[in-house]
Design a protein around this motif. Structure first.
Motif, PDB file in Angstrom:
ATOM      1  N   GLY A 152       0.832  -1.202   0.000  1.00  0.00           N
ATOM      2  CA  GLY A 152       0.000   0.000   0.000  1.00  0.00           C
ATOM      3  C   GLY A 152       0.863   1.246   0.000  1.00  0.00           C
ATOM      4  N   ALA A 153       0.195   2.393  -0.115  1.00  0.00           N
ATOM      5  CA  ALA A 153       0.922   3.667  -0.071  1.00  0.00           C
ATOM      6  C   ALA A 153       1.363   3.983   1.347  1.00  0.00           C
ATOM      7  N   GLY A 154       0.543   3.582   2.313  1.00  0.00           N
ATOM      8  CA  GLY A 154       0.869   3.840   3.716  1.00  0.00           C
ATOM      9  C   GLY A 154       1.800   2.765   4.255  1.00  0.00           C
ATOM     10  N   ARG A 168      -5.964   7.586   7.428  1.00  0.00           N
ATOM     11  CA  ARG A 168      -5.928   6.450   8.353  1.00  0.00           C
ATOM     12  C   ARG A 168      -6.862   6.738   9.515  1.00  0.00           C
ATOM     13  N   HIS A 221     -12.773   1.118   4.360  1.00  0.00           N
ATOM     14  CA  HIS A 221     -11.366   1.236   3.931  1.00  0.00           C
ATOM     15  C   HIS A 221     -11.251   0.768   2.470  1.00  0.00           C
TER      16      HIS A 221
HETATM   17  C1  OXD Z   1      -2.803   2.099   1.447  1.00  0.00           C
HETATM   18  C2  OXD Z   1      -4.127   1.626   1.835  1.00  0.00           C
HETATM   19  O1  OXD Z   1      -2.440   1.958   0.261  1.00  0.00           O
HETATM   20  O2  OXD Z   1      -4.644   2.028   2.876  1.00  0.00           O
HETATM   21  O3  OXD Z   1      -2.065   2.627   2.291  1.00  0.00           O
HETATM   22  O4  OXD Z   1      -4.748   0.854   1.069  1.00  0.00           O
END
Ligand code: OXD
Ligand code: NDP
Length: 318
Positions: free
Chosen positions: A70-72, A233, A281
């Motif tokens: 993911g990006a996070g 988040r 989410h």
């Molecule tokens: C991310 C997600 O990519 O929360 O961080 O899906």
């Protein structure tokens, strides 16, 4: 041609079989080990992870880099014992486009009074609200003016909205007014009619969407009270304070994709709040077909001695 070291795959909450299949397609020379399994395998070069269980990474003696799907990356740091190797996060058009779709969808829904008209439909009420502002009268503030935030900003501007951005470090943009750091937050909130939160979860941002933040928001605007959209988040928000701000009409409405506890517990009052829109989410899901090939290309490049890109700054936490 390159190293045939193994890849450890640990993706809690995703179907590992689909990610494994995609990894094996993109990297046929790299055996994929599913976690749990081979917890201290010296042949594992790379780990591909989402919410890895405690201790999974620290046992790998020859790990070269960690890839978040993911990006996070807060899900990686949550376990504490993260080895000192580079961490690569997702920066990909597929994920970015998905997030911008979500942001545009929610901004337009609030702007065009979706909650009001759905409520009227349920009651068979035919009434046009003539207080419909035009898009340029509405300022959308992007909290977390990074990779995702900048793309969403462009798409919102194309629809005519005025967009402002808030980031940690100063930015200079020709057509977006930008604010930075704690000192810039008050000025940013004084202007935003809709706040879109796309911040990463770090020690500096945890709990930012709480009472003092809502107190700084604009009192009135073209949509009435300001709107919060959080797809960053859940740890960024204090849900009790969101509910209080809604009750006090400091907040007119909220769209929340992320929560303090996921899945959102059945007894959360957010589920049934008439001015809250909930998605699970789901703002921008990670799709293996789009994300694995560039990830493997990075592994190959790293094995050739080339630098990795989209690296996480451990000090900043994102
Ligand atoms: C991310 C997600 O990519 O929360 O961080 O899906
Ligand atoms: P980026 O790192 O590209 O951007 C993050 C932005 O937040 C940057 O502008 C950064 O500032 C800013 N920022 C970070 N810390 C602070 C701070 N303390 N004060 C002010 N600004 C701060 O990340 P992305 O845009 O790629 O992703 C953002 C987040 O979106 C992810 O971390 C993840 O949590 C979330 N996400 C959620 C998804 C979902 O489905 N709900 C899907 C994908 C991502 P600066 O520019 O100065 O570095």
């Amino acid at each position: 041609m390159y190293s045939s070291g193994k890849i450890l795959l640990s993706v809690t909450g995703f179907d590992p079989a689909i990610w494994k299949e995609e990894l094996e397609k993109a990297a046929p020379d790299r055996p994929v080990v599913l976690q749990p399994g081979a917890p201290d395998d010296p042949e594992i070069d790379y780990a591909v992870v989402w919410k890895q269980p405690p201790g999974v990474l620290s046992g790998l003696p020859n790990l070269k880099a960690i890839f978040s799907i993911g990006a996070g990356v807060d899900h990686i740091f949550a376990e504490g014992d993260v080895p000192d190797v580079p961490i690569v996060r997702v920066v990909a058009d597929d994920l970015t486009d998905r997030m911008s779709e979500y942001v545009v969808w929610q901004v337009l829904d609030h702007h065009r009074k979706g909650p009001l008209y759905r409520d009227q439909q349920a009651q068979k009420i035919w009434h046009e609200d003539l207080m419909q502002p035009a898009a340029p009268e509405v300022t959308v503030g992007i909290l977390g003016y990074g990779n995702l935030g900048r793309d969403a900003a462009k798409k919102l501007q194309a629809l005519g909205f005025r967009v402002i951005g808030w980031s940690r470090t100063e930015k200079r943009e020709p057509d977006v007014e930008t604010f930075a750091g704690d000192a810039g937050l008050t000025g940013f909130l004084a202007q935003a009619d809709i706040v879109v939160c796309l911040l990463p979860l770090t020690p500096a941002t945890r709990g930012i969407l709480s009472a003092p933040f809502f107190e700084k928001m604009k009192a009135r605007g073209p949509l009435g009270a300001p709107v919060l959209i959080n797809a960053g988040r859940g740890g960024l928000q204090v849900e009790a304070d969101i509910l209080a701000a809604l009750a006090e009409k400091r907040l007119g409405a909220a769209s929340l994709d992320v929560f303090e506890t996921e899945p959102l517990p059945a007894d959360s009052p957010l589920w049934t709040h008439p001015r809250v829109t909930i998605t699970p989410h789901a703002a921008a899901t990670s799709v293996p077909q789009a994300l694995i090939p560039p990830m493997v290309a990075q592994m190959d490049a790293h094995d050739r001695g080339e630098p990795l890109t989209n690296l996480v700054d451990r000090n900043a936490g994102y």
